[in-house]
Design a protein around this motif. Structure first.
Motif, short mmCIF file in Angstrom:
data_model
loop_
_atom_site.label_atom_id
_atom_site.label_comp_id
_atom_site.label_asym_id
_atom_site.label_seq_id
_atom_site.Cartn_x
_atom_site.Cartn_y
_atom_site.Cartn_z
N MET A 1 1.06 -1.00 0.03
CA MET A 1 0.23 0.62 0.23
C MET A 1 0.98 1.52 0.13
O MET A 1 0.37 1.97 -0.49
CB MET A 1 -0.46 0.19 0.95
CG MET A 1 -2.00 1.33 1.41
SD MET A 1 -2.59 0.68 2.48
CE MET A 1 -2.09 0.73 3.93
N ALA A 2 2.17 1.46 0.98
CA ALA A 2 2.82 2.54 0.62
C ALA A 2 4.33 2.55 -0.67
O ALA A 2 3.51 4.62 -0.59
CB ALA A 2 3.31 2.03 2.03
N ARG A 3 4.37 2.04 -1.07
CA ARG A 3 4.95 1.74 -2.35
C ARG A 3 4.01 2.18 -3.52
O ARG A 3 4.21 3.14 -4.40
CB ARG A 3 5.05 0.47 -3.42
CG ARG A 3 5.77 0.49 -3.92
CD ARG A 3 6.87 1.05 -4.13
NE ARG A 3 7.83 0.84 -3.52
CZ ARG A 3 9.09 1.73 -2.72
NH1 ARG A 3 8.74 3.23 -3.35
NH2 ARG A 3 10.17 0.52 -2.23
N TRP B 1 -9.01 -1.73 -2.07
CA TRP B 1 -8.13 -0.35 -2.99
C TRP B 1 -8.26 0.61 -3.36
O TRP B 1 -7.99 1.90 -2.93
CB TRP B 1 -6.80 -0.83 -3.81
CG TRP B 1 -6.30 -0.09 -3.74
CD1 TRP B 1 -5.63 0.04 -5.51
CD2 TRP B 1 -5.09 0.43 -3.36
NE1 TRP B 1 -4.29 0.94 -5.67
CE2 TRP B 1 -4.07 1.13 -4.51
CE3 TRP B 1 -4.57 0.76 -2.14
CZ2 TRP B 1 -3.24 1.93 -4.27
CZ3 TRP B 1 -3.79 1.56 -1.70
CH2 TRP B 1 -2.80 2.47 -2.62
N HIS B 2 -9.52 0.08 -4.61
CA HIS B 2 -9.89 1.44 -5.07
C HIS B 2 -10.40 3.00 -4.43
O HIS B 2 -10.36 4.36 -4.16
CB HIS B 2 -10.62 1.15 -6.24
CG HIS B 2 -9.79 0.58 -7.08
ND1 HIS B 2 -8.96 0.70 -7.95
CD2 HIS B 2 -9.71 -1.10 -7.96
CE1 HIS B 2 -8.43 0.12 -8.70
NE2 HIS B 2 -8.91 -1.00 -8.35
N PRO B 3 -11.51 2.25 -3.78
CA PRO B 3 -11.81 3.61 -2.45
C PRO B 3 -11.03 4.00 -2.05
O PRO B 3 -11.15 5.39 -1.77
CB PRO B 3 -13.23 3.33 -2.42
CG PRO B 3 -13.08 1.60 -2.27
CD PRO B 3 -12.47 1.49 -3.39
N SER C 1 -4.67 -4.78 1.99
CA SER C 1 -4.85 -5.66 0.22
C SER C 1 -5.17 -4.17 -0.49
O SER C 1 -5.67 -4.06 -1.28
CB SER C 1 -5.04 -6.59 0.16
OG SER C 1 -4.86 -7.21 -1.03
N THR C 2 -3.39 -3.83 -1.90
CA THR C 2 -3.91 -3.11 -2.79
C THR C 2 -5.17 -3.93 -4.76
O THR C 2 -5.08 -3.62 -5.03
CB THR C 2 -2.59 -3.30 -3.29
OG1 THR C 2 -1.66 -3.69 -4.07
CG2 THR C 2 -1.86 -1.74 -2.67
#
Length: 360
Positions: free
Chosen positions: A152-154, A347-349, A341-342
């Motif tokens: 997520m950070a990346r 992830w999108h919202p 989790s990406t």
């Protein structure tokens, strides 16, 4: 995924009639061969198939099933229909196996082994908006957390954010708990502010993102202006967070059953015990309202059993009543662990919430 699908299933569906969104999928499923469910062997496909079957049993726009179940079924069906199905909702076992990419730099903010930041450097020219991530893990070091939020950070860094992921002492480590864990978060934020010139940071656009226990801590960080003067955690000039986003948040330390059910721990370790007068006023976000931030976003998976969507309802209502701007997003077919989790529907919202918050 198209934004209209996110709006329908991530934000708006519980404020409007579900029947408005049933017709297109219902008509497709009435064909008899379940065209919206042809792809995928995952649980998403199972959800979709069930959705289609239920729609075949009723005329379009006359589907009578619980809203939350219907939303999850329809969401999964559309994901599969659009070729975007994902794996089964992530479990604790899967979460513990997660390992994201390495950070660009590790920066110590204290002497203890757990007192450091992981820095994910953006490309391009600044000044850069900032994302501060605080991982979860029930305030316990044994559950990890830092490596689980690294992907997520990346991804945030790839979107142009300077990202700092905070490691901190858990209640199962020397010096952790009250007040040490909170001191760690405060010291980490102070260290980030001192990197403004080196990393070309826009400190007016800091977005805090926390998961589970980390959500309690990031919400706490946004409420430090409400700290009693006699608290050992008092800081006259705390680092300000422009927005805070709680993923599967546990915002009320006074709700002992919720904390115990979620993590199996006694919440006293997090606020110093009942012998302290007003022990929640400098530790529990629910007792520190209004938070000093422009925006609060609370995101929960509909399948989250650690912090169910209703766990943030009271906090959201109280925060709004005290003057905070609060947005609540429930993502169908997502678990507590999907929230970091990406590759999950969360992830999108989440990314959209971070980008919107930084651009306000």
């Amino acid at each position: 995924m198209p934004r209209d699908v996110l709006n329908v299933f991530g934000e708006e569906i519980y404020e409007q009639s579900i029947y408005r969104y049933v017709a297109p999928t219902s008509q497709a499923c009435h064909g008899g061969d379940f065209p919206c469910c042809r792809r995928g062997a995952s649980i998403a496909a199972d959800f979709a198939r069930t959705s289609c079957m239920m729609m075949r049993m009723a005329p379009p726009l006359r589907l009578h099933i619980p809203q939350r179940l219907a939303a999850s079924l329809l969401f999964a069906c559309l994901l599969v229909a659009r070729g975007e199905s994902h794996a089964r909702p992530l479990t604790l076992q899967g979460y513990m196996q997660m390992r994201g990419p390495p950070a660009d730099e590790r920066i110590a903010y204290g002497q203890a082994p757990a007192q450091f930041l992981e820095y994910f450097r953006p490309s391009g020219r600044g000044p850069f908006p900032v994302v501060v991530i605080i991982h979860g893990g029930c305030w316990l070091h044994e559950f990890g957390g830092l490596r689980q939020v690294a992907s997520m950070a990346r991804e945030f860094a790839r979107k142009g954010f300077a990202v700092y992921s905070i490691e901190y002492r858990g209640i199962d480590q020397a010096g952790g708990g009250y007040p040490g864990t909170y001191d760690d978060i405060a010291s980490a934020l102070d260290s980030i502010s001192k990197l403004q010139k080196r990393d070309d940071l826009d400190l007016g656009r800091i977005v805090g993102v926390g998961h589970s226990a980390g959500a309690q801590l990031i919400l706490w960080a946004a409420g430090r202006n409400r700290m009693p003067n006699d608290s050992p955690l008092f800081d006259a000039h705390p680092v300000m967070l422009h927005a805070v986003i709680g993923l599967g948040a546990l915002p009320d330390l006074g709700n002992r059953p919720a904390i115990q059910n979620a993590c199996g721990i006694a919440p006293e370790a997090l606020y110093g015990g009942s012998q302290r007068a007003d022990a929640l006023r400098d530790t529990s976000p629910a007792a520190m309202l209004p938070l000093d931030t422009h925006r609060i976003v609370l995101i929960n998976g509909s399948l989250d059993t650690v912090s169910p969507p209703e766990a943030v309802t009271g906090f959201s209502k109280a925060a709004k009543q005290r003057g905070n701007t609060v947005k609540v997003i429930e993502v169908p077919a997502a678990s507590h662990y999907d929230e970091v989790s990406t590759s999950s529907p969360v992830w999108h919202p989440l990314l959209q919430a971070v980008q919107d918050s930084a651009s306000e």
